[in-house]
Design an enzyme around this catalytic site. Structure first.
Site, PDB file in Angstrom:
ATOM      1  N   HIS A  13       4.326  -1.814   4.283  1.00 23.68           N
ATOM      2  CA  HIS A  13       4.448  -2.409   2.956  1.00 23.68           C
ATOM      3  C   HIS A  13       5.595  -1.746   2.217  1.00 23.68           C
ATOM      4  O   HIS A  13       6.160  -0.756   2.673  1.00 23.68           O
ATOM      5  CB  HIS A  13       3.131  -2.299   2.168  1.00 23.68           C
ATOM      6  CG  HIS A  13       2.818  -0.934   1.629  1.00 23.68           C
ATOM      7  ND1 HIS A  13       2.134  -0.749   0.461  1.00 23.68           N
ATOM      8  CD2 HIS A  13       3.086   0.292   2.093  1.00 23.68           C
ATOM      9  CE1 HIS A  13       1.991   0.545   0.225  1.00 23.68           C
ATOM     10  NE2 HIS A  13       2.551   1.196   1.208  1.00 23.68           N
ATOM     11  N   CYS A  24       8.621   4.796  -2.296  1.00 26.68           N
ATOM     12  CA  CYS A  24       7.709   3.726  -1.888  1.00 26.68           C
ATOM     13  C   CYS A  24       8.318   2.337  -2.079  1.00 26.68           C
ATOM     14  O   CYS A  24       7.706   1.334  -1.717  1.00 26.68           O
ATOM     15  CB  CYS A  24       6.390   3.831  -2.645  1.00 26.68           C
ATOM     16  SG  CYS A  24       5.451   5.308  -2.188  1.00 26.68           S
ATOM     17  N   HIS A  28       7.756   0.976   4.488  1.00 26.10           N
ATOM     18  CA  HIS A  28       7.182   2.094   5.223  1.00 26.10           C
ATOM     19  C   HIS A  28       5.786   1.698   5.661  1.00 26.10           C
ATOM     20  O   HIS A  28       5.273   0.656   5.261  1.00 26.10           O
ATOM     21  CB  HIS A  28       7.154   3.358   4.357  1.00 26.10           C
ATOM     22  CG  HIS A  28       6.343   3.241   3.114  1.00 26.10           C
ATOM     23  ND1 HIS A  28       6.775   2.535   1.990  1.00 26.10           N
ATOM     24  CD2 HIS A  28       5.106   3.702   2.809  1.00 26.10           C
ATOM     25  CE1 HIS A  28       5.840   2.596   1.055  1.00 26.10           C
ATOM     26  NE2 HIS A  28       4.818   3.292   1.529  1.00 26.10           N
ATOM     27  N   HIS A  30       1.599   2.863   6.986  1.00 29.04           N
ATOM     28  CA  HIS A  30       0.473   3.787   6.895  1.00 29.04           C
ATOM     29  C   HIS A  30      -0.531   3.435   7.988  1.00 29.04           C
ATOM     30  O   HIS A  30      -0.672   2.276   8.374  1.00 29.04           O
ATOM     31  CB  HIS A  30      -0.260   3.653   5.552  1.00 29.04           C
ATOM     32  CG  HIS A  30       0.554   4.009   4.371  1.00 29.04           C
ATOM     33  ND1 HIS A  30       0.857   5.303   4.027  1.00 29.04           N
ATOM     34  CD2 HIS A  30       1.133   3.221   3.426  1.00 29.04           C
ATOM     35  CE1 HIS A  30       1.578   5.308   2.920  1.00 29.04           C
ATOM     36  NE2 HIS A  30       1.765   4.051   2.540  1.00 29.04           N
ATOM     37  N   HIS A  68      -1.212  -4.283  11.752  1.00 25.40           N
ATOM     38  CA  HIS A  68       0.141  -4.532  12.239  1.00 25.40           C
ATOM     39  C   HIS A  68       0.811  -5.701  11.514  1.00 25.40           C
ATOM     40  O   HIS A  68       1.503  -6.517  12.117  1.00 25.40           O
ATOM     41  CB  HIS A  68       0.162  -4.712  13.757  1.00 25.40           C
ATOM     42  CG  HIS A  68      -0.020  -3.419  14.479  1.00 25.40           C
ATOM     43  ND1 HIS A  68      -1.265  -2.849  14.657  1.00 25.40           N
ATOM     44  CD2 HIS A  68       0.883  -2.568  15.026  1.00 25.40           C
ATOM     45  CE1 HIS A  68      -1.116  -1.700  15.300  1.00 25.40           C
ATOM     46  NE2 HIS A  68       0.174  -1.505  15.531  1.00 25.40           N
ATOM     47  N   GLU A 107      -4.734   5.727   2.267  1.00 29.21           N
ATOM     48  CA  GLU A 107      -3.386   5.476   2.809  1.00 29.21           C
ATOM     49  C   GLU A 107      -2.962   6.621   3.708  1.00 29.21           C
ATOM     50  O   GLU A 107      -2.261   6.423   4.684  1.00 29.21           O
ATOM     51  CB  GLU A 107      -2.367   5.373   1.674  1.00 29.21           C
ATOM     52  CG  GLU A 107      -2.298   4.064   0.998  1.00 29.21           C
ATOM     53  CD  GLU A 107      -1.126   3.972   0.043  1.00 29.21           C
ATOM     54  OE1 GLU A 107      -0.751   2.837  -0.271  1.00 29.21           O
ATOM     55  OE2 GLU A 107      -0.576   4.994  -0.379  1.00 29.21           O
TER      56      GLU A 107
END
Length: 117
Positions: A13, A24, A28, A30, A68, A107
């Site tokens: 995201h 952010c 990137h 998580h 994914h 996260e």
């Protein structure tokens, strides 16, 4: 009594509404962990609130929507903060589990959100 089960999924995201240069703001990913808490009385014959396998099987379609994936491309998650994602997940699984009491979404191992509806 409250039972819980932990799930994990990997998603990417970016946060479009953060200030320029914020880390952010770039894409990137998580490895999220999700704990689902259900409350109720254990059945007199089974001795449990819900079979954990049943819990897993009923949550699996929601996890598949996120795993994914680029969260920003999912309707309703255009600004996928942990807070927004937790309410989105809640709204997907509450109809499946009326006994839902709480979710915890992490996260990272050290950051997350608790949502109780």
């Amino acid at each position: 009594m409250i039972i819980y089960k932990t799930f994990s999924f990997d998603s990417a995201h970016y946060l479009p509404n953060v200030p320029a240069g914020h880390k952010c703001g770039g894409m990137h990913g998580h490895t999220y962990t999700l704990k689902v808490f259900l409350a109720g009385e254990p059945g007199p014959e089974t001795g449990w609130i819900l079979d954990y396998t049943d819990l897993k099987n009923r949550i699996r379609p929601v996890i598949r929507l996120l795993d994914h994936k680029l969260l920003n491309e999912i309707p309703g998650l255009e600004n996928p903060t942990a807070e927004k994602l937790s309410t989105w997940i809640w709204n997907k699984i509450k109809p499946i589990f009326p006994e839902l009491r709480r979710i915890e979404l992490n996260e990272t191992p050290g950051t997350g959100v608790i949502y109780e509806g």
